[in-house]
Motif scaffolding. Structure first.
Motif, PDB file in Angstrom:
ATOM      1  N   ALA A  14       4.730  -0.739  -0.035  1.00 33.46           N
ATOM      2  CA  ALA A  14       3.737  -0.298   0.952  1.00 33.46           C
ATOM      3  C   ALA A  14       3.448  -1.440   1.912  1.00 33.46           C
ATOM      4  O   ALA A  14       3.668  -2.610   1.594  1.00 33.46           O
ATOM      5  CB  ALA A  14       2.435   0.145   0.275  1.00 33.46           C
ATOM      6  N   ARG A  15       2.965  -1.084   3.083  1.00 32.88           N
ATOM      7  CA  ARG A  15       2.377  -2.088   3.967  1.00 32.88           C
ATOM      8  C   ARG A  15       1.033  -2.490   3.395  1.00 32.88           C
ATOM      9  O   ARG A  15       0.339  -1.683   2.769  1.00 32.88           O
ATOM     10  CB  ARG A  15       2.182  -1.537   5.381  1.00 32.88           C
ATOM     11  N   LYS A  17      -2.688   5.214  -4.208  1.00 34.40           N
ATOM     12  CA  LYS A  17      -1.616   5.801  -3.409  1.00 34.40           C
ATOM     13  C   LYS A  17      -0.475   6.230  -4.339  1.00 34.40           C
ATOM     14  O   LYS A  17       0.206   5.383  -4.910  1.00 34.40           O
ATOM     15  CB  LYS A  17      -1.101   4.794  -2.386  1.00 34.40           C
ATOM     16  N   ASP A  56      -1.711  -2.927   4.870  1.00 36.56           N
ATOM     17  CA  ASP A  56      -2.838  -2.210   5.466  1.00 36.56           C
ATOM     18  C   ASP A  56      -2.868  -0.727   5.109  1.00 36.56           C
ATOM     19  O   ASP A  56      -3.728   0.018   5.585  1.00 36.56           O
ATOM     20  CB  ASP A  56      -2.837  -2.381   6.992  1.00 36.56           C
ATOM     21  N   GLU A  57      -1.951  -0.270   4.261  1.00 37.93           N
ATOM     22  CA  GLU A  57      -1.926   1.144   3.879  1.00 37.93           C
ATOM     23  C   GLU A  57      -2.947   1.488   2.801  1.00 37.93           C
ATOM     24  O   GLU A  57      -3.215   2.673   2.574  1.00 37.93           O
ATOM     25  CB  GLU A  57      -0.535   1.529   3.368  1.00 37.93           C
ATOM     26  N   ILE A  58      -3.476   0.491   2.119  1.00 36.76           N
ATOM     27  CA  ILE A  58      -4.362   0.779   1.006  1.00 36.76           C
ATOM     28  C   ILE A  58      -5.503  -0.232   0.978  1.00 36.76           C
ATOM     29  O   ILE A  58      -5.288  -1.441   1.133  1.00 36.76           O
ATOM     30  CB  ILE A  58      -3.577   0.791  -0.324  1.00 36.76           C
TER      31      ILE A  58
END
Length: 361
Positions: free
Chosen positions: A72-73, A83, A75-77
């Motif tokens: 994941a990036r 997630k 900033d995605e979580i």
């Protein structure tokens, strides 16, 4: 399936605003190579890809490799967030503890099989199952609480597999190993990503029906650059190997690619761009590719985006080859292609073989 609506001869000679050729859709049978056309939009729209292979059965004679892969990036979580993911052929859950630390665990509760990413609640550094409230530590995966049971003993089997995780280069990386062994290499830090003289990162991601080894082999198959990408000549490159580390240099040292296993590389083109490449196995037949670019500010505010478009447009030429080819073992090679044999030998260190796997060499 419609791929593009015009033949190569009909394509306009101009280019789009991003500098790549302006190409529209045409039937798959009209897709003509030597070189392959650049079709940037096909990276992100699966309906535009020429997938014609119909034979059944696996294409690749090896399992999901061991190594570090982006899941994941960063900033995605957010802290306290969860997630659901599917990588390594497994359902997984990524979550951040209350302090922001990222964790990755297998999705299914060992108690009665509930998916921890569907209704699960983050409690400090643990994830609580929505079915019966069991809590699992993010770092170890061990159950740390059964809230309705006064018996302090919790069986060791009450564990959801956890994966080593690091947050680096604006991404969250997980270590996958089929035998659950600890990491043997580190994710390199890329200083350009934090240097004020370099632009903010530009991240591109897309899925490809291939595997990590096939994509990595493309780098040493220098002959294909002439025929697939239309380079004026076959590039000359030098390789240095040290265990899982592999360094490739060309263009009199202006081009350097450093590989840290299958699926992780840092590429630098002097004075133009630096980018990180991660090829994360979705399963044994598909990967999720993420490329993260930056460029010197002195080249202008759009330089990182321009580099990203240039390199991803190039990889769009590989898509029809990758998604329709099979892995030939042994291949029929010519003397100038010995790097392919050396690459395959290097790749073997990144595999573990499940018990009874008939593909084991």
């Amino acid at each position: 399936m419609t791929i593009y609506g015009e033949t190569r001869a009909d394509r306009p000679s101009g280019s789009g605003m991003d500098g790549t050729p302006t190409i529209s859709a045409a039937p798959a049978e009209e897709l003509v190579g030597l070189p392959m056309p650049q079709r940037l939009e096909s990276l992100y729209d699966l309906s535009l890809r020429a997938r014609v292979r119909r034979e059944r059965g696996p294409r690749f004679p090896f399992p999901v490799p061991n190594g570090w892969f982006i899941v994941a990036r960063a900033d995605e979580i957010q802290p306290g967030g969860t997630k659901p993911l599917f990588y390594f052929g497994k359902d997984l859950v990524l979550f951040r503890g209350a302090d922001g630390t990222p964790y990755l665990v297998d999705a299914y509760c060992p108690h009665l099989g509930a998916h921890l990413g569907v209704g699960g609640k983050v409690v400090d550094g643990s994830l609580q199952c929505p079915f019966h409230g069991w809590r699992f530590d993010g770092a170890s995966g061990a159950c740390v609480e059964v809230p309705y049971d006064d018996n302090p003993h919790i069986p060791r089997t009450a564990t959801a597999r956890s994966y080593p995780v690091v947050e680096r280069n604006h991404m969250i990386w997980a270590w996958h190993h089929l035998e659950c062994k600890e990491p043997t290499v580190e994710v390199p830090d890329v200083p350009e990503f934090h240097d004020a003289d370099w632009l903010p990162i530009v991240a591109k991601d897309f899925e490809i029906a291939t595997c990590c080894q096939e994509m990595a082999e493309n780098n040493v198959d220098t002959v294909h650059f002439l025929y697939v990408h239309g380079t004026p000549s076959i590039p000359e490159e030098e390789f240095v190997i040290d265990g899982p580390y592999k360094r490739t240099s060309g263009m009199n040292g202006a081009f350097v690619r450093e590989g840290y296993g299958l699926g992780l590389a840092v590429l630098r083109l002097k004075g133009y761009t630096t980018f990180v490449s991660s090829t994360t196995p979705i399963d044994e037949e598909n990967v999720h590719v993420r490329w993260i670019f930056t460029a010197p500010r002195s080249l202008g505010e759009d330089a990182a985006e321009e580099a990203a478009v240039r390199f991803t447009a190039g990889i769009s030429q590989d898509l029809p080859i990758w998604e329709n080819k099979i892995f030939k073992d042994p291949p029929v090679l010519r003397p100038p292609e010995k790097a392919v044999t050396e690459q395959r030998r290097w790749c073997q260190q990144f595999y573990s073989w499940p018990e009874g796997d008939t593909r084991r060499p």
